[in-house]
Design a protein around this motif. Structure first.
Motif, PDB file in Angstrom:
ATOM      1  N   ASP A 333       4.629 -26.041   4.321  1.00 53.56           N
ATOM      2  CA  ASP A 333       6.062 -25.763   4.366  1.00 53.56           C
ATOM      3  C   ASP A 333       6.296 -24.457   5.149  1.00 53.56           C
ATOM      4  OD1 ASP A 333       8.615 -24.887   3.846  1.00 53.56           O
ATOM      5  OD2 ASP A 333       8.657 -25.725   1.822  1.00 53.56           O
ATOM      6  N   VAL A 334       6.942 -24.587   6.315  1.00 58.66           N
ATOM      7  CA  VAL A 334       7.071 -23.424   7.207  1.00 58.66           C
ATOM      8  C   VAL A 334       7.875 -22.305   6.562  1.00 58.66           C
ATOM      9  CG1 VAL A 334       7.971 -22.632   9.426  1.00 58.66           C
ATOM     10  CG2 VAL A 334       6.780 -24.817   9.269  1.00 58.66           C
ATOM     11  N   SER A 335       8.937 -22.669   5.778  1.00 54.71           N
ATOM     12  CA  SER A 335       9.744 -21.584   5.203  1.00 54.71           C
ATOM     13  C   SER A 335       8.914 -20.805   4.185  1.00 54.71           C
ATOM     14  CB  SER A 335      11.045 -22.121   4.601  1.00 54.71           C
ATOM     15  OG  SER A 335      10.733 -23.028   3.588  1.00 54.71           O
ATOM     16  N   LYS A 336       8.020 -21.500   3.472  1.00 61.37           N
ATOM     17  CA  LYS A 336       7.155 -20.776   2.525  1.00 61.37           C
ATOM     18  C   LYS A 336       6.163 -19.884   3.273  1.00 61.37           C
ATOM     19  CE  LYS A 336       7.318 -23.622  -1.581  1.00 61.37           C
ATOM     20  NZ  LYS A 336       6.679 -24.718  -2.285  1.00 61.37           N
ATOM     21  N   GLN A 337       5.690 -20.390   4.411  1.00 58.81           N
ATOM     22  CA  GLN A 337       4.760 -19.599   5.227  1.00 58.81           C
ATOM     23  C   GLN A 337       5.460 -18.321   5.715  1.00 58.81           C
ATOM     24  OE1 GLN A 337       3.018 -21.755   8.477  1.00 58.81           O
ATOM     25  NE2 GLN A 337       2.051 -23.266   7.162  1.00 58.81           N
ATOM     26  N   LEU A 338       6.723 -18.499   6.177  1.00 56.40           N
ATOM     27  CA  LEU A 338       7.455 -17.331   6.683  1.00 56.40           C
ATOM     28  C   LEU A 338       7.692 -16.321   5.575  1.00 56.40           C
ATOM     29  CD1 LEU A 338      10.023 -18.999   9.087  1.00 56.40           C
ATOM     30  CD2 LEU A 338       8.124 -17.500   9.686  1.00 56.40           C
ATOM     31  N   HIS A 339       7.999 -16.847   4.371  1.00 55.28           N
ATOM     32  CA  HIS A 339       8.237 -15.951   3.242  1.00 55.28           C
ATOM     33  C   HIS A 339       6.970 -15.135   2.950  1.00 55.28           C
ATOM     34  CE1 HIS A 339       9.705 -14.364  -0.464  1.00 55.28           C
ATOM     35  NE2 HIS A 339       8.704 -14.900  -1.149  1.00 55.28           N
ATOM     36  N   ALA A 340       5.815 -15.844   2.978  1.00 58.43           N
ATOM     37  CA  ALA A 340       4.545 -15.153   2.715  1.00 58.43           C
ATOM     38  C   ALA A 340       4.326 -14.052   3.748  1.00 58.43           C
ATOM     39  CB  ALA A 340       3.392 -16.154   2.753  1.00 58.43           C
ATOM     40  N   MET A 341       4.662 -14.348   5.003  1.00 58.69           N
ATOM     41  CA  MET A 341       4.416 -13.349   6.044  1.00 58.69           C
ATOM     42  C   MET A 341       5.356 -12.163   5.912  1.00 58.69           C
ATOM     43  SD  MET A 341       2.843 -15.647   9.005  1.00 58.69           S
ATOM     44  CE  MET A 341       3.824 -15.250  10.267  1.00 58.69           C
ATOM     45  N   SER A 342       6.542 -12.428   5.392  1.00 59.33           N
ATOM     46  CA  SER A 342       7.472 -11.302   5.221  1.00 59.33           C
ATOM     47  C   SER A 342       6.948 -10.344   4.147  1.00 59.33           C
ATOM     48  CB  SER A 342       8.866 -11.810   4.848  1.00 59.33           C
ATOM     49  OG  SER A 342       8.839 -12.272   3.508  1.00 59.33           O
ATOM     50  N   LEU A 343       6.045 -10.808   3.316  1.00 56.17           N
ATOM     51  CA  LEU A 343       5.492  -9.940   2.277  1.00 56.17           C
ATOM     52  C   LEU A 343       4.164  -9.315   2.717  1.00 56.17           C
ATOM     53  CD1 LEU A 343       6.257 -12.121  -0.865  1.00 56.17           C
ATOM     54  CD2 LEU A 343       7.464 -10.097  -0.092  1.00 56.17           C
ATOM     55  N   GLY A 344       4.085  -8.938   3.956  1.00 59.51           N
ATOM     56  CA  GLY A 344       2.927  -8.127   4.362  1.00 59.51           C
ATOM     57  C   GLY A 344       1.843  -8.851   5.126  1.00 59.51           C
ATOM     58  N   GLY A 345       2.041 -10.133   5.432  1.00 55.57           N
ATOM     59  CA  GLY A 345       1.004 -10.843   6.199  1.00 55.57           C
ATOM     60  C   GLY A 345       1.334 -10.843   7.686  1.00 55.57           C
ATOM     61  N   ASP A 346       0.370 -11.142   8.516  1.00 53.88           N
ATOM     62  CA  ASP A 346       0.608 -11.167   9.957  1.00 53.88           C
ATOM     63  C   ASP A 346       0.472 -12.558  10.547  1.00 53.88           C
ATOM     64  OD1 ASP A 346       0.644  -8.164  10.852  1.00 53.88           O
ATOM     65  OD2 ASP A 346      -0.925  -8.366   9.346  1.00 53.88           O
TER      66      ASP A 346
END
Ligand code: GTP
Length: 537
Positions: A333-346
């Motif tokens: 799920d791309v929106s979940k991936q984006l959310h994860a990246m907003s929390l410090g991932g690259d």
């Protein structure tokens, strides 16, 4: 020849034999390390070479080699002939080999002018119309530990490249006589190699866009028009030869699945990276401290906490604020991936992991992270560590020396009468001198030593696991050799010397250690400069 000098000659002769044998041991270990499937086949060769090293070193009283060889031999004896190399034993062997390689690279022998040639083995080729300039360059390059050869015609150059691929070639655009003949020779040469050789072109006559394009298309990384002096050329050559010895990326993987973690470890190691694997998220702080990763790979979903939570904890520490974090998950799920990246991932990689994709991502992220880090911790003129980072490293090394109960030395170097160099030859030549000393130090010191530019014409060196007498010998040898280096300034040449102060760590603070080294440096200046002083403890 008197008795003393005859003895000295003999000592040098035997010392060379021991260091050559140590090289054989290191090379054999390299073979084992590079191809673990065939490690067992090299086990006996490794044992025999190490045994010979120990015997030589004991006979010729080279203590540090004998000690390091003995430790290595004891570990090899735990390795059953014909069997695979156990991982724990491999790590111990790697440590022993590092100690041996430090003894080998530490140049306390009086004849050490030859030492750097042993490990800068890939040659630099020079194809210039002006033979005098070529010889001058070779002399200079040898000072910096390069192996360089000059060629009189295209056939000789081509033949040499077929025998031994060089790290870089410096070539005249019209090498061979006719216009652009040098470029044509390089075009033919490059066709024979899978990966192009980096080329530095120079020309006194032709700087046209057509010629530059043709040069660039066949691997020309630099184009000097009009041709420049040896000092500038050596700096460029250093850049290309340095680029070939990039340190492997240090990657930390946290994945609660042992099988997945093991798989990642295999993929990363195969790609030449250094991997550290943990399966328990609660070990993360310890792993960060111990391993100091450059890239972190986190599984998204683990029992007890998520990868995002771990990323936030990592980001709370200044030191790891900009270390790239890559998430691993089956999450599509791309929106979940984006959310994860907003929390410090690259970055985000979905399982099952494609090894090529993983390695490419690490390379991209790693390269960027390294260049950003370099801006923060390196001096832009010399590429050495800056003042702040040098002091940070000194603090770290003091902690390590205390833990391991090892000696540690800190040296400060200051170029003599540098103001006169600037006043006589100009600031750009002064800058060149600073860069040449920095290259010289990088070339002559061990990989485990840290070199920093402390201030204007002042340098600092941290020498871990080094006794004061060894530090003094090494720096004295560097001082002598550096003073012999001809610094080019247009048609003229001049020599530069430096003064040095060394302090051995005496369970004191980094500040006190620096002050003692500084006072010792001041004594060297007082004594007339161009000397090394060891501070009292
Ligand atoms: N070219 C160049 N010169 C620099 C740089 N940083 C400092 N300097 C010069 O270094 C010189 C240092 O001069 P001094 O401190 O008088 O010392 P010195 O002439 O080396 O004399 P002693 O140290 O007493 O042997 C000054 O002229 C500075 O301008 C730099 O980055 N590039």
């Amino acid at each position: 020849m008197n008795d003393e000098s005859q003895k000295e000659k003999l000592r040098q002769h035997f010392a060379r034999r021991v260091t050559t044998q140590a090289r054989v041991v290191l090379d054999t270990w390299q073979k084992i390390h590079e191809d673990r499937d065939k490690a067992a086949a090299h086990r006996n060769e490794f044992a025999a070479a190490t045994d010979k090293l120990v015997r030589y070193a004991q006979r010729f009283e080279m203590e540090s080699h004998a000690r390091a060889g003995q430790t290595t031999l004891e570990l090899i004896n735990q390795w059953e002939p014909g069997s695979a190399l156990d991982e724990g034993l491999e790590r111990q062997l790697q440590d022993a080999i590092e100690t041996l390689s430090q003894s080998t690279l530490r140049r306390t022998d009086r004849n050490s002018s030859e030492a750097p040639h042993q490990f800068r083995r890939t040659p630099v080729y020079i194809a210039l119309a002006n033979q005098e300039m070529a010889s001058r360059l070779i002399r200079q390059l040898e000072f910096f530990g390069f192996r360089a050869s000059a060629f009189a015609n295209a056939d000789e150059l081509t033949e040499a490249c077929a025998l031994h691929k060089p790290e870089t070639i410096l070539v005249d655009v019209n090498f061979g006589g006719s216009p652009n003949a040098g470029i044509t020779t390089i075009e033919h040469l490059q066709e024979r190699h899978d990966t192009p050789i980096p080329i530095i072109f120079m020309s006194d006559e032709d700087g046209s866009i057509e010629t530059r394009l043709q040069a660039s298309r066949c691997g020309g990384e630099e184009f000097f028009y009009p041709a420049v002096d040896p000092g500038q050329l050596i700096e460029k050559i250093e850049t290309y030869t340095h680029g070939n010895t990039v340190e492997p990326y240090k990657v930390l993987v946290l994945d609660d699945s042992r099988a997945q973690a093991k798989y990642m470890e295999t993929v990363l190691k195969k790609a030449g990276m250094t991997a550290h694997i943990i399966t328990d998220p609660m070990q993360i702080i310890h792993a960060l401290e111990e391993f100091s990763p450059e890239i972190i790979i986190l599984d998204m979903y683990m029992p007890g906490c998520t990868g995002m939570e771990i990323a936030r904890v990592i980001r709370q520490q200044d030191r790891f604020h900009s270390v790239p974090i890559i998430y691993l998950s089956a999450e599509e799920d791309v929106s979940k991936q984006l959310h994860a990246m907003s929390l410090g991932g690259d970055d985000f990689l979905t399982k099952p992991i494609d090894p090529k994709h993983l390695i490419a991502t690490i390379h991209n992220r790693g390269r960027r992270a390294r260049s950003l880090l370099a801006l923060m911790i390196r001096d832009s003129l010399t590429g050495l560590f800056n003042h702040t980072h040098t002091l940070h490293l000194l603090d770290q090394e003091i902690v390590r020396a205390r833990q391991k109960e090892q000696p540690l030395c800190f040296a400060m170097i200051d170029i003599d009468y540098f103001k006169k160099v600037n006043d006589t030859f100009g600031h750009p030549i002064g800058d060149r001198v600073l860069r040449s000393l920095s290259m010289f130090l990088k070339q002559r010191l061990r990989k485990t030593d840290h070199i920093g530019r402390y201030g204007g014409e002042e340098f600092a060196i941290i020498l871990p696991n080094t006794r004061p007498s060894d530090a003094r010998n090494v720096l004295n040898e560097i001082r002598e050799r550096f003073s012999e280096l001809q610094q080019p300034a247009g048609d003229r040449e001049f020599n530069v010397t430096f003064s040095c102060g060394i302090a051995a760590w005496d369970d004191d603070t980094s500040q006190a250690l620096c002050e003692r080294a500084d006072r010792a440096l001041y004594s060297s200046k007082e004594l007339g400069r161009n000397c090394v002083t060891l501070a009292d403890t």
